[in-house]
Design a protein around this motif. Structure first.
Motif, PDB file in Angstrom:
ATOM      1  N   ALA A  84       0.827  -1.205   0.000  1.00 40.00           N
ATOM      2  CA  ALA A  84       0.000   0.000   0.000  1.00 40.00           C
ATOM      3  C   ALA A  84       0.863   1.258   0.000  1.00 40.00           C
ATOM      4  N   THR A  85       1.965   1.238   0.713  1.00 41.50           N
ATOM      5  CA  THR A  85       2.845   2.411   0.751  1.00 41.50           C
ATOM      6  C   THR A  85       3.479   2.659  -0.614  1.00 41.50           C
ATOM      7  N   VAL A  86       3.892   1.606  -1.305  1.00 44.58           N
ATOM      8  CA  VAL A  86       4.471   1.754  -2.643  1.00 44.58           C
ATOM      9  C   VAL A  86       3.446   2.366  -3.593  1.00 44.58           C
ATOM     10  N   GLU A  87       2.196   1.907  -3.500  1.00 45.12           N
ATOM     11  CA  GLU A  87       1.148   2.460  -4.360  1.00 45.12           C
ATOM     12  C   GLU A  87       0.925   3.947  -4.074  1.00 45.12           C
ATOM     13  N   ASN A  88       0.940   4.338  -2.802  1.00 48.64           N
ATOM     14  CA  ASN A  88       0.760   5.748  -2.458  1.00 48.64           C
ATOM     15  C   ASN A  88       1.912   6.602  -2.965  1.00 48.64           C
ATOM     16  N   VAL A  89       3.152   6.093  -2.828  1.00 47.76           N
ATOM     17  CA  VAL A  89       4.311   6.853  -3.309  1.00 47.76           C
ATOM     18  C   VAL A  89       4.246   7.021  -4.827  1.00 47.76           C
ATOM     19  N   GLU A  90       3.890   5.958  -5.536  1.00 43.77           N
ATOM     20  CA  GLU A  90       3.787   6.055  -7.001  1.00 43.77           C
ATOM     21  C   GLU A  90       2.668   6.996  -7.413  1.00 43.77           C
ATOM     22  N   ARG A  91       1.574   6.997  -6.641  1.00 49.66           N
ATOM     23  CA  ARG A  91       0.477   7.901  -6.963  1.00 49.66           C
ATOM     24  C   ARG A  91       0.855   9.364  -6.703  1.00 49.66           C
ATOM     25  N   ASP A  92       1.641   9.600  -5.664  1.00 47.36           N
ATOM     26  CA  ASP A  92       2.067  10.969  -5.361  1.00 47.36           C
ATOM     27  C   ASP A  92       3.154  11.456  -6.298  1.00 47.36           C
ATOM     28  N   ARG A  93       3.794  10.569  -7.036  1.00 46.38           N
ATOM     29  CA  ARG A  93       4.861  10.940  -7.975  1.00 46.38           C
ATOM     30  C   ARG A  93       4.523  10.415  -9.372  1.00 46.38           C
ATOM     31  N   PRO A  94       3.519  10.963  -9.998  1.00 44.08           N
ATOM     32  CA  PRO A  94       3.129  10.446 -11.318  1.00 44.08           C
ATOM     33  C   PRO A  94       4.179  10.705 -12.382  1.00 44.08           C
ATOM     34  N   ASP A  95       5.032  11.719 -12.175  1.00 44.30           N
ATOM     35  CA  ASP A  95       6.029  12.053 -13.191  1.00 44.30           C
ATOM     36  C   ASP A  95       7.337  11.301 -13.009  1.00 44.30           C
ATOM     37  N   SER A  96       7.455  10.493 -11.962  1.00 44.48           N
ATOM     38  CA  SER A  96       8.711   9.775 -11.705  1.00 44.48           C
ATOM     39  C   SER A  96       8.835   8.589 -12.643  1.00 44.48           C
ATOM     40  N   ASP A  97      10.064   8.379 -13.144  1.00 48.05           N
ATOM     41  CA  ASP A  97      10.325   7.235 -14.036  1.00 48.05           C
ATOM     42  C   ASP A  97      10.991   6.085 -13.282  1.00 48.05           C
ATOM     43  N   ALA A  98      11.023   6.175 -11.969  1.00 47.13           N
ATOM     44  CA  ALA A  98      11.647   5.105 -11.174  1.00 47.13           C
ATOM     45  C   ALA A  98      10.764   3.862 -11.175  1.00 47.13           C
TER      46      ALA A  98
END
Length: 454
Positions: free
Chosen positions: A319-333
């Protein structure tokens, strides 16, 4: 004096290495060791005196009776009738099984046992009472003692008697009674000692749970007066800390409310100005101030009084990974999860997720490839957050956990740049009885290692 201190230190270190670590086990050793030593000494003394005195009396009596039989033979006419009369006297009056054997010699000597008290005594007494060659066997068949005396050349008095009549008996029973009484006393002592140790263990467990933020309302001081006094002091400390946290939380809530009110007015005023290019930087500054305020408040409040619950580690990480990815939509990591143990721990769910978010966000911000894995070993949960970013020099890895510290590559910063990312994560880990370490990662960047007790 230094030499004595060195010997004392070495002795203390030797005891620390070889003694059990638990208080109950050490107390048992302190209790049992002197008792066992005293019992061993007393048993040795009692058995030695018992054997010596009783065997001496029995051996002297048996030797005198045999000596009387030999004297009777020497004073008689040595006829068959005289010999028969001596045999009858031995059997009926002295209760000795006696035979007269002719035409034989004494058997070869028998090597006496190490602790041959009876043999030594009998040799002394028979030499004095008979004055004739003799042979003694204290381990004859049927638990008997056999004595052969050469009254004259070719004539042997062969005498058999019960072992109980010749030497001390019942030693095993005496020793068994001593051991049984010692066992009963030690058992009673262990029961009372355990009752004294339990209140100390309860106090230690309450202190540990309180440090981990768990419920300690069921703890009540009990035991000896000193232990109850320590337990009462712990309860007073818990109340003072709870009151301090409550007052601080109320104050911070008021400050947060006032500052958010001002920032809300700023946002409304900027919204009135419309979508003006000159307004965009001001809106970004207000948003950054909002995030910085929330981070400052989160750092000062700590866990905010959050209660401990059962948290599924794998689900919390996902769940934390999903939240981080959602908060950083422009990240290519690219974030990859590998082998997260499917276990549940007693954790503060929101605080644990914030710890993970700070570490994962930092890795995503400075690396293009992030891997999260975990394992359970040494009674601890180990979580690894690896990235292929620039990393942090080893000499600066402890410094980055200090609040507001900013390095050149800013690896300790969270998204708002306040320098509190790793400081907040470390505080949360410590509050759960764990720790965070930084080391070189397998991806070429930084590895953050989170250790939490299972």
């Amino acid at each position: 004096m230094p030499h004595n201190q060195t010997l004392t230190d070495r002795f203390n270190r030797f005891l620390e290495r070889h003694l059990p670590s638990g208080l109950y086990q050490r107390a048992l050793i302190i209790l049992i060791a002197p008792v066992v030593l005293l019992q061993t000494i007393m048993a040795g003394i009692i058995l030695d005196r018992h054997w010596d005195n009783v065997t001496k009396a029995l051996g002297r009596s048996l030797s005198m009776e045999i000596g009387m039989l030999v004297d009777s033979y020497q004073k008689s006419d040595k006829s068959p009738a005289a010999v028969a009369d001596i045999e009858q006297t031995a059997r009926q009056r002295l209760r000795l099984d006696m035979d007269v054997v002719r035409g034989v010699d004494l058997p070869p000597p028998i090597e006496p046992p190490f602790y041959a008290l009876f043999e030594r005594k009998m040799q002394k007494y028979l030499t004095r009472d008979t004055g004739r060659p003799f042979w003694v066997n204290s381990s004859a068949p049927n638990n008997q003692v056999e004595v052969q005396v050469e009254v004259e050349k070719g004539t042997i008095f062969r005498i058999l008697t019960e072992s109980d009549r010749a030497q001390a008996s019942g030693t095993g029973t005496l020793l068994a009674l001593m051991l049984a009484s010692s066992g009963v006393l030690l058992g009673i002592a262990m029961i009372f000692l355990r009752k004294q140790i339990y209140p100390i263990l309860d106090l230690a467990g309450a202190a540990k749970n309180f440090g981990l933020g768990r419920d300690t309302s069921k703890f009540h001081p009990r035991g000896a007066s000193e232990i109850r006094e320590a337990g009462t002091a712990f309860l007073d400390m818990r109340r003072r800390i709870a009151r301090h946290v409550e007052q601080r939380t109320a104050m911070l809530a008021g400050v947060s409310h006032d500052l958010r009110t001002i920032l809300t007015r700023f946002k409304l005023e900027l919204a009135v100005l419309g979508d003006n290019p000159k307004v965009h930087p001001l809106k970004e500054d207000v948003d950054e101030m909002q995030h910085m305020l929330e981070d400052y408040m989160a750092f000062v409040k700590g866990d905010g009084g959050e209660q401990v619950t059962d948290v599924n580690v794998a689900e919390a990480v996902r769940a934390t990974v999903e939240n981080v990815e959602r908060d950083r939509p422009d990240s290519d990591a690219q974030v990859t999860l590998r082998d997260i143990p499917p276990i549940s721990l007693h954790l503060k769910a929101n605080a644990f997720k914030r710890l993970l978010a700070n570490l994962i966000s930092n890795a995503v911000r400075y690396g293009h490839r992030v891997e999260i894995s975990g394992e359970v070993k040494d009674h601890r949960l180990w979580l690894y957050v690896d990235d292929n970013g620039p990393g942090i020099p080893p000499e600066q890895r402890e410094e980055v956990f200090r609040p507001f510290v900013r390095l050149d590559n800013a690896r300790n910063l969270d998204e708002t740049g306040t320098g509190l990312g790793l400081a907040i994560a470390l505080d949360i880990a410590n509050a759960h009885g764990g720790e965070i370490m930084l080391e070189d990662g397998p991806l070429g960047g930084l590895r953050a290692v989170v250790k939490l007790p299972v």
